[in-house]
Design an enzyme around this catalytic site. Structure first.
Site, PDB file in Angstrom:
ATOM      1  N   ALA A  36      -6.345 -28.449  12.186  1.00 44.43           N
ATOM      2  CA  ALA A  36      -7.291 -27.736  13.048  1.00 44.43           C
ATOM      3  C   ALA A  36      -7.731 -28.619  14.209  1.00 44.43           C
ATOM      4  CB  ALA A  36      -8.500 -27.289  12.237  1.00 44.43           C
ATOM      5  N   TYR A  38      -5.988 -31.115  15.469  1.00 42.18           N
ATOM      6  CA  TYR A  38      -4.833 -31.222  16.363  1.00 42.18           C
ATOM      7  C   TYR A  38      -4.788 -30.008  17.291  1.00 42.18           C
ATOM      8  CZ  TYR A  38      -0.030 -31.806  17.972  1.00 42.18           C
ATOM      9  OH  TYR A  38       1.080 -31.951  18.753  1.00 42.18           O
ATOM     10  N   ASP A  39      -4.948 -28.830  16.707  1.00 39.18           N
ATOM     11  CA  ASP A  39      -4.894 -27.595  17.487  1.00 39.18           C
ATOM     12  C   ASP A  39      -5.966 -27.584  18.578  1.00 39.18           C
ATOM     13  OD1 ASP A  39      -2.815 -26.753  15.975  1.00 39.18           O
ATOM     14  OD2 ASP A  39      -4.006 -25.428  14.679  1.00 39.18           O
ATOM     15  N   SER A  84      33.956 -42.148  18.057  1.00 43.69           N
ATOM     16  CA  SER A  84      33.746 -41.839  16.642  1.00 43.69           C
ATOM     17  C   SER A  84      34.100 -43.073  15.817  1.00 43.69           C
ATOM     18  CB  SER A  84      34.591 -40.644  16.235  1.00 43.69           C
ATOM     19  OG  SER A  84      35.929 -40.898  16.560  1.00 43.69           O
ATOM     20  N   ILE A  85      33.793 -43.006  14.520  1.00 42.51           N
ATOM     21  CA  ILE A  85      34.095 -44.165  13.680  1.00 42.51           C
ATOM     22  C   ILE A  85      35.285 -43.845  12.792  1.00 42.51           C
ATOM     23  CG2 ILE A  85      32.725 -46.027  12.704  1.00 42.51           C
ATOM     24  CD1 ILE A  85      30.523 -44.175  12.153  1.00 42.51           C
ATOM     25  N   GLU A 121      24.322 -48.360   6.669  1.00 43.00           N
ATOM     26  CA  GLU A 121      23.487 -47.213   7.058  1.00 43.00           C
ATOM     27  C   GLU A 121      24.006 -45.967   6.355  1.00 43.00           C
ATOM     28  OE1 GLU A 121      23.588 -46.696  11.306  1.00 43.00           O
ATOM     29  OE2 GLU A 121      23.108 -48.789  11.689  1.00 43.00           O
ATOM     30  N   LYS A 123      25.539 -42.114   6.488  1.00 45.96           N
ATOM     31  CA  LYS A 123      26.288 -41.283   7.431  1.00 45.96           C
ATOM     32  C   LYS A 123      25.687 -39.882   7.354  1.00 45.96           C
ATOM     33  CE  LYS A 123      30.846 -40.327   9.254  1.00 45.96           C
ATOM     34  NZ  LYS A 123      30.513 -39.015   9.771  1.00 45.96           N
ATOM     35  N   ASP A 125      24.805 -36.040   8.070  1.00 47.43           N
ATOM     36  CA  ASP A 125      25.709 -34.916   8.272  1.00 47.43           C
ATOM     37  C   ASP A 125      25.037 -33.919   9.214  1.00 47.43           C
ATOM     38  OD1 ASP A 125      27.968 -33.519   7.996  1.00 47.43           O
ATOM     39  OD2 ASP A 125      27.595 -32.831   5.952  1.00 47.43           O
ATOM     40  N   ARG A 144      27.694 -34.636  21.974  1.00 50.72           N
ATOM     41  CA  ARG A 144      28.807 -35.553  22.114  1.00 50.72           C
ATOM     42  C   ARG A 144      29.956 -34.917  22.895  1.00 50.72           C
ATOM     43  NH1 ARG A 144      33.237 -36.531  18.667  1.00 50.72           N
ATOM     44  NH2 ARG A 144      34.107 -38.608  18.976  1.00 50.72           N
ATOM     45  N   TYR A 230      17.503 -38.888  13.383  1.00 47.64           N
ATOM     46  CA  TYR A 230      17.517 -40.330  13.108  1.00 47.64           C
ATOM     47  C   TYR A 230      18.284 -41.040  14.217  1.00 47.64           C
ATOM     48  CZ  TYR A 230      15.637 -40.286   8.359  1.00 47.64           C
ATOM     49  OH  TYR A 230      14.818 -40.183   7.279  1.00 47.64           O
ATOM     50  N   LYS A 321      33.294 -42.482   2.995  1.00 44.44           N
ATOM     51  CA  LYS A 321      32.834 -41.140   2.598  1.00 44.44           C
ATOM     52  C   LYS A 321      32.666 -41.021   1.086  1.00 44.44           C
ATOM     53  CE  LYS A 321      34.000 -38.394   6.483  1.00 44.44           C
ATOM     54  NZ  LYS A 321      34.157 -37.033   6.905  1.00 44.44           N
ATOM     55  N   CYS A 415      31.264   2.371 -14.235  1.00 44.10           N
ATOM     56  CA  CYS A 415      31.320   1.087 -14.922  1.00 44.10           C
ATOM     57  C   CYS A 415      32.779   0.685 -15.155  1.00 44.10           C
ATOM     58  CB  CYS A 415      30.589   1.191 -16.252  1.00 44.10           C
ATOM     59  SG  CYS A 415      30.822  -0.245 -17.312  1.00 44.10           S
ATOM     60  N   CYS A 418      33.324   0.983 -19.222  1.00 44.28           N
ATOM     61  CA  CYS A 418      33.244   2.218 -20.006  1.00 44.28           C
ATOM     62  C   CYS A 418      33.269   3.474 -19.133  1.00 44.28           C
ATOM     63  CB  CYS A 418      31.989   2.218 -20.875  1.00 44.28           C
ATOM     64  SG  CYS A 418      30.481   2.505 -19.941  1.00 44.28           S
ATOM     65  N   CYS A 433      25.143  -0.140 -15.286  1.00 43.62           N
ATOM     66  CA  CYS A 433      25.922   0.854 -16.015  1.00 43.62           C
ATOM     67  C   CYS A 433      24.945   1.641 -16.874  1.00 43.62           C
ATOM     68  CB  CYS A 433      26.947   0.146 -16.895  1.00 43.62           C
ATOM     69  SG  CYS A 433      27.579   1.173 -18.229  1.00 43.62           S
ATOM     70  N   CYS A 439      28.606   1.537 -23.985  1.00 43.81           N
ATOM     71  CA  CYS A 439      29.472   0.676 -23.168  1.00 43.81           C
ATOM     72  C   CYS A 439      29.859  -0.561 -23.980  1.00 43.81           C
ATOM     73  CB  CYS A 439      28.733   0.258 -21.898  1.00 43.81           C
ATOM     74  SG  CYS A 439      29.680  -0.886 -20.882  1.00 43.81           S
TER      75      CYS A 439
HETATM   76  S1  IVH Z   1      27.729 -44.867  14.716  1.00 46.84           S
HETATM   77  C1  IVH Z   1      30.881 -46.093  17.815  1.00 46.84           C
HETATM   78  N1  IVH Z   1      26.149 -44.407  12.654  1.00 46.84           N
HETATM   79  O1  IVH Z   1      29.467 -39.959  12.530  1.00 46.84           O
HETATM   80  C2  IVH Z   1      30.146 -45.679  16.588  1.00 46.84           C
HETATM   81  N2  IVH Z   1      27.519 -42.618  13.439  1.00 46.84           N
HETATM   82  O2  IVH Z   1      32.504 -40.529  13.692  1.00 46.84           O
HETATM   83  C3  IVH Z   1      29.316 -44.490  16.833  1.00 46.84           C
HETATM   84  N3  IVH Z   1      27.213 -40.507  12.199  1.00 46.84           N
HETATM   85  O3  IVH Z   1      29.805 -38.434  15.553  1.00 46.84           O
HETATM   86  C4  IVH Z   1      28.752 -43.829  15.640  1.00 46.84           C
HETATM   87  N4  IVH Z   1      25.679 -41.257  10.808  1.00 46.84           N
HETATM   88  O4  IVH Z   1      27.592 -38.153  14.519  1.00 46.84           O
HETATM   89  C5  IVH Z   1      27.076 -43.893  13.497  1.00 46.84           C
HETATM   90  N5  IVH Z   1      24.673 -44.136  10.859  1.00 46.84           N
HETATM   91  C6  IVH Z   1      25.596 -43.626  11.701  1.00 46.84           C
HETATM   92  C7  IVH Z   1      26.029 -42.292  11.613  1.00 46.84           C
HETATM   93  C8  IVH Z   1      27.007 -41.819  12.509  1.00 46.84           C
HETATM   94  C9  IVH Z   1      26.401 -40.208  11.172  1.00 46.84           C
HETATM   95  C10 IVH Z   1      28.180 -39.569  12.809  1.00 46.84           C
HETATM   96  C11 IVH Z   1      28.056 -39.445  14.288  1.00 46.84           C
HETATM   97  C12 IVH Z   1      29.453 -39.570  14.841  1.00 46.84           C
HETATM   98  C13 IVH Z   1      30.292 -39.689  13.622  1.00 46.84           C
HETATM   99  C14 IVH Z   1      31.215 -40.882  13.821  1.00 46.84           C
END
Ligand code: IVH
Length: 677
Positions: A36, A38-39, A84-85, A121, A123, A125, A144, A230, A321, A415, A418, A433, A439
């Site tokens: 409240a 904050y509002d 990408s990684i 770290e 990964k 999704d 991206r 994140y 993975k 059914c 039956c 049924c 049945c």
């Molecule tokens: S680093 C050059 N760190 O994974 C490295 N990527 O194929 C750049 N992802 O499209 C990525 N968690 O969306 C990095 N802790 C993390 C990640 C992360 C998820 C995703 C990201 C990227 C794909 C890499």
């Protein structure tokens, strides 16, 4: 009118204050003021900005709520490509060794050089995003795309409360932060619950929903999708004394007010990474969001620069993975099963698929509406999900893979077992049924239920035998069980005389039971074990129950209109009375008189949920013990749950309990609680 210096000051102060509360609430998860309050501050700022529009700076918290829709998403060329990684396909520790070896070789390290320092770290999704801050202000957010050129989604990203519109501390004049936009599982579930209530299509999974929201043209839609973020990397940067390591970069991000995941660890060499990998694997199902693996990065930036890139992937990072929790497979058919109460349940027959650690071939689709909501057609490629100990589920179709030969499911009007009419009440989602005990499917289920361990407890009367007895026409009602002889049984295929005798002995043993078990065994719709006990306690005899009026039924503890109505319906049905008479005539007896009232104590009236495997007690034993102390056992955790009793491998229920702040007990704790009474 020109804003006075005073109004200008006040607006700046309100912006700072609101953004600080935002950070505390959305990033630190530790609200500092009541909603409240904050509002009130928010409305004060809105009013000021309305009066003096020049005060409405782009970093104002009032600018988060969606503005006008975009005609299209404009392309944005990334100053530094978004790469990408490499994914390590070997999901065992061998994958870690291979990565570490590549790194060591490329750096020319020998055995004497000691382990390389990495940062582990998660990964996430979700969807990768580049946030461009100039002089601490968020000026552009881009997806991206193909890595070189993405799409401008600033209008949507501004609505994400976790993403600061202005950085705190002393950020460089130019800073591009990269990270992942994702949706928490609980937010996703709440969103889908809302969709369901509104009769709208369900979303498939958190990742697709997050990606779809970020790429909306209309920011008002994105604003309604609960997104999180994140930070994990860098794009273009201006003049800045870059921290020397990835770990310190993430600390710097956090100091700028950006959300950084707590699950990150500086790990020494292969051993450190393996430990991180295993620890996160064990944690995966209880995280509040989906991850598909972990990421390892060489911690020192100077070494990262030395390692450089191969094609479009850095040599200094790898993704490891975990086994997938979602897979795509073909929906071969939708068959309809008939349950004990005649409910027709559509079941997905799937092309076998390995997901979440098991091979899945069937999954319930619950009812016709559910199929419509999910929009699946027979022949579709569908996403199947199984996470943790949750039963596998068909999430939805992969619409892009349709060939045109798919067909819609139609609920049969007769059914499938039956051929009786199928009925669906206006206000119900379930089709039933109408054949009743005529049945065979219902008859079989009724018999199995009657013979169940918690009902009449006839050992050895399982699925296959019930099928045979019903199909041979030997048993039509439960009473027929007590008229069976060795001869009739021994004539059944694959039935030896010895097993026939065993079964007869088990049937004989079941002849005497308790009133509560007998009531439960009758299989009245909506009357579970607990209600059966309540009914036995309340009425004391079967005759009193069979003579009860609907009003009297409503007087029973925990019996509401729905349950009362199903009992009344059961009582009114002549053939149900007949079966009971036949059972009596066949010599089935039960103890009448009210069973002992539960002992009053600390468990009395409390709701418990059991999850996982307890060290010494079976689930049934724990349940009986709790009930004997006046507690109730429920199947799912909600705000009404008083205690969750968790054993080993407790899954989502434990997480839910922790989320809701429900007390969690182990077996010892349960025993102690019950003894207190
Ligand atoms: S680093 C050059 N760190 O994974 C490295 N990527 O194929 C750049 N992802 O499209 C990525 N968690 O969306 C990095 N802790 C993390 C990640 C992360 C998820 C995703 C990201 C990227 C794909 C890499």
């Amino acid at each position: 009118m020109i804003a006075s210096a005073q109004a200008f000051e006040r607006a700046a102060e309100l912006r700072r204050e609101l953004e600080a509360h935002n950070h505390a609430y959305y990033v630190l998860d530790a609200p500092t003021i009541p909603d409240a309050e904050y509002d009130r501050l928010f409305r004060e700022l809105e009013a000021l900005e309305r009066e003096f529009p020049e005060l409405a700076t782009p970093d104002s918290p009032t600018q988060r709520v969606g503005g006008a829709p975009m005609p299209e998403l404009a392309p944005v060329r990334h100053a530094v490509p978004m790469l990408s990684i490499r994914t390590e396909t070997d999901t065992t520790n061998g994958g870690v060794v291979a990565f570490d070896t590549r790194v060591r070789n490329a750096l020319g390290l020998g055995a004497a050089d000691g382990p390389v320092e990495y940062l582990g770290e998660l990964k996430f999704d979700g969807l990768a995003i580049n946030l461009r801050y100039e002089h601490g202000m968020l000026v552009r957010a881009a997806t991206r795309g193909d890595g070189e050129t993405g799409e401008d989604v600033t209008h949507n990203v501004r609505t994400i409360r976790q993403i600061p519109l202005r950085l705190s501390g002393s950020p460089p004049a130019l800073l591009e932060v990269r990270g992942e936009i994702y949706m928490r599982r609980d937010d996703f579930q709440r969103l889908n619950a809302r969709q369901e209530q509104a009769g709208e299509k369900l979303f498939i999974n958190p990742r697709n929903t997050a990606a779809g929201a970020v790429r909306q043209l209309d920011p008002r839609i994105a604003a309604k999708r609960p997104l999180s973020f994140y930070a994990y990397g860098l794009g273009e940067i201006g003049d800045w004394a870059l921290p020397p390591t990835q770990a310190e970069l993430l600390d710097a991000f956090a100091a700028f007010g950006l959300p950084v995941c707590e699950h990150r660890v500086v790990a020494a060499g292969v051993d450190g990474l393996c430990e991180f990998h295993d620890r996160i694997a064990a944690l995966r199902d209880s995280l509040p969001y989906d991850i598909d693996g972990v990421v390892y990065k060489v911690n020192r930036f100077d070494l990262q620069r030395e390692l450089g890139f191969v094609t479009r992937e850095p040599r200094w990072a790898v993704a490891h993975k975990y086994p997938a929790q979602e897979e795509i497979t073909e929906l071969l058919d939708i068959e309809v099963q008939v349950g004990r109460t005649g409910a027709l349940t559509p079941v997905a027959r799937l092309k076998p698929v390995f997901v979440g650690g098991v091979t899945v071939t069937n999954a319930t689709l619950h009812n016709e509406e559910e199929i419509l909501r999910k929009g699946v057609l027979i022949g579709d490629q569908v996403i199947v999900r199984r996470a943790g100990d949750v039963i596998p589920e068909v999430v939805g179709p992969v619409v892009e893979r349709r060939t045109g030969s798919e067909r819609a499911f139609v609920m049969p009007t007769r059914c499938p077992v039956c051929a009786s009419h199928v009925e669906k009440a206006e206000d119900e989602v379930v089709a039933r049924c109408t054949g009743g005990l005529f049945c065979p499917a219902q008859r079989k289920q009724a018999l199995l239920h009657f013979a169940g361990r918690r009902a009449m407890d006839i050992e050895g009367l399982g699925d296959k035998l019930v099928d045979q007895l019903v199909e041979a026409g030997i048993v039509k009602t439960p009473a027929d069980l007590y008229k069976l002889g060795v001869l009739a049984l021994a004539n059944l295929p694959r039935m030896a005389e010895k097993s026939a005798a065993n079964l007869l002995a088990a049937i004989e043993k079941s002849r005497h039971t308790t009133l509560a078990r007998f009531i439960f065994a009758l299989g009245v719709r909506n009357v579970g074990e607990a209600t059966a006990k309540d009914l036995a306690r309340h009425f004391g005899s079967l005759d009193a129950l069979m003579d009860a009026t609907p009003e009297q039924l409503l007087e029973v503890r925990d019996v509401g209109p729905v349950v009362a109505q199903s009992i009344a319906g059961f009582i009114a049905e002549a053939h149900n009375r007949e079966v009971i008479e036949q059972l009596r005539a066949a010599g089935v007896t039960w103890e009448e008189g009210a069973p002992a009232a539960p002992v009053a104590g600390s468990a009395s009236g409390k709701v418990f949920v059991l999850t996982g495997t307890l060290p010494t007690m079976s689930r049934d034993e724990a349940k009986a013990l709790i009930e004997a102390h006046g507690g109730k056992v429920s199947g799912s955790v909600s705000k009404k749950t008083d205690y969750v009793v968790a054993g080993s491998e407790a899954g989502s229920k434990l997480v839910k309990a922790e989320e809701l702040g429900v007390a969690v007990l182990d077996e010892d704790g349960l025993q102690r609680l019950l003894e207190q009474g």
